[in-house]
Design a protein around this motif. Sequence first.
Motif, PDB file in Angstrom:
ATOM      1  N   GLU A  62     -37.323   2.807  41.503  1.00 13.58           N
ATOM      2  CA  GLU A  62     -35.991   1.853  40.993  1.00 13.58           C
ATOM      3  C   GLU A  62     -35.878   2.148  39.544  1.00 13.58           C
ATOM      4  O   GLU A  62     -34.601   1.976  39.044  1.00 13.58           O
ATOM      5  CB  GLU A  62     -36.365   0.329  41.309  1.00 13.58           C
ATOM      6  CG  GLU A  62     -36.047  -0.102  42.738  1.00 13.58           C
ATOM      7  CD  GLU A  62     -36.362  -1.531  42.779  1.00 13.58           C
ATOM      8  OE1 GLU A  62     -36.763  -1.945  41.833  1.00 13.58           O
ATOM      9  OE2 GLU A  62     -36.380  -1.926  44.097  1.00 13.58           O
ATOM     10  N   THR A  68     -33.429  -5.505  41.239  1.00 13.42           N
ATOM     11  CA  THR A  68     -32.670  -5.215  42.061  1.00 13.42           C
ATOM     12  C   THR A  68     -31.530  -4.612  41.339  1.00 13.42           C
ATOM     13  O   THR A  68     -30.929  -4.952  40.227  1.00 13.42           O
ATOM     14  CB  THR A  68     -32.177  -6.296  42.921  1.00 13.42           C
ATOM     15  OG1 THR A  68     -31.550  -7.189  42.147  1.00 13.42           O
ATOM     16  CG2 THR A  68     -33.463  -7.014  43.509  1.00 13.42           C
ATOM     17  N   ASP A  83     -33.634   5.084  39.019  1.00 12.91           N
ATOM     18  CA  ASP A  83     -32.285   4.421  39.428  1.00 12.91           C
ATOM     19  C   ASP A  83     -31.552   3.547  38.331  1.00 12.91           C
ATOM     20  O   ASP A  83     -30.333   3.755  38.295  1.00 12.91           O
ATOM     21  CB  ASP A  83     -32.237   3.902  40.964  1.00 12.91           C
ATOM     22  CG  ASP A  83     -32.678   4.780  41.980  1.00 12.91           C
ATOM     23  OD1 ASP A  83     -32.649   5.866  41.810  1.00 12.91           O
ATOM     24  OD2 ASP A  83     -33.357   4.334  42.937  1.00 12.91           O
ATOM     25  N   ASN A  84     -32.474   2.848  37.829  1.00 12.82           N
ATOM     26  CA  ASN A  84     -31.603   1.765  36.957  1.00 12.82           C
ATOM     27  C   ASN A  84     -31.812   1.799  35.696  1.00 12.82           C
ATOM     28  O   ASN A  84     -30.963   1.031  34.835  1.00 12.82           O
ATOM     29  CB  ASN A  84     -32.312   0.345  37.383  1.00 12.82           C
ATOM     30  CG  ASN A  84     -31.839  -0.165  38.874  1.00 12.82           C
ATOM     31  OD1 ASN A  84     -30.978   0.352  39.725  1.00 12.82           O
ATOM     32  ND2 ASN A  84     -32.433  -0.905  39.303  1.00 12.82           N
TER      33      ASN A  84
END
Length: 303
Positions: free
Chosen positions: A95, A3, A98-99
Amino acid sequence: MGTHAAPRRRRPALFAAAAVTLLAGLLGLPRADGAPRSADACRTAGTTLPRGDCGPFWQVLAEDFNGDRVPLGAFSDCDHRADTSAAYCRGLRGEYRDNWWAYPTGWRDTANERQRGRSVAGVYHPEDTVSVGPAANGDGRMRVRMWRPADGGPVHAAAVVPRPVMQMKYGKYSARIKVTKPAAGYKSAWLHYGGGCEMDHPEGEWTASLSAFHHPCGGGRQGSFHGADDWTRWHTVSTEWTPGQVRFFVDGRQVGRDTRDVPDRPLSWVLQNESALEGPVAAPGSSAQLEITWVAAYAYGWR
């Protein structure tokens, strides 16, 4: 699955309780059940990914790699807006784009830069060294498998960078790691550096001990702190960087602290893995592997 939490305002009602918790951790006070408290603000001594804010830190990344598969080859085409908070690898999706970022293919590792007379140095190749997938027991892991071609040449090294904490001032940085295949000639130096400042944790050759180092921004003697004897056991490592102080933890135990010329500028957290700077060089055809079962990162301060 990880997350990437957006920055948010903390509830003032939590301040007093959090302050008491943080103070108890800093002082190493016992819990009510008599067991010693971890000195780590988030109590990150266990095996599971910590989730949520703690003390003066608010979580911006929580990644346990569970359920994820990122094959070799995905950490590719990473030379986009390199070394900025907007950097990305075109080969990644969702993700992970993104991360995560990685030093692009072709960048040279530290053994090249220092000209230490090493006969073997390394070149970053995230596309053939970094992957994500389950272990035999189903646990999701990021794997960094460095290797040297059988016909010689440079080590294929890897430096991965969590994007949510690129160019961030202060914070807390934690991971649970293990070298699952050691070999001479390979090392890690996970670090924050820039402007003459450098904080390294964990650092060391994978066949030796695990340590932490602080190089004061103004120069002078480095702070050197022994963390653990062996990379081939699971360890939870954490760095807490706050105004005027850096603290290093291994398995919840504070192993080092320095207050001399601590950085006060934004820096990126680089999970740097490379050819060794000391001892034997990597043999042709050799390889070594580090596995990461979770990564957690936090911003500092009340918002």
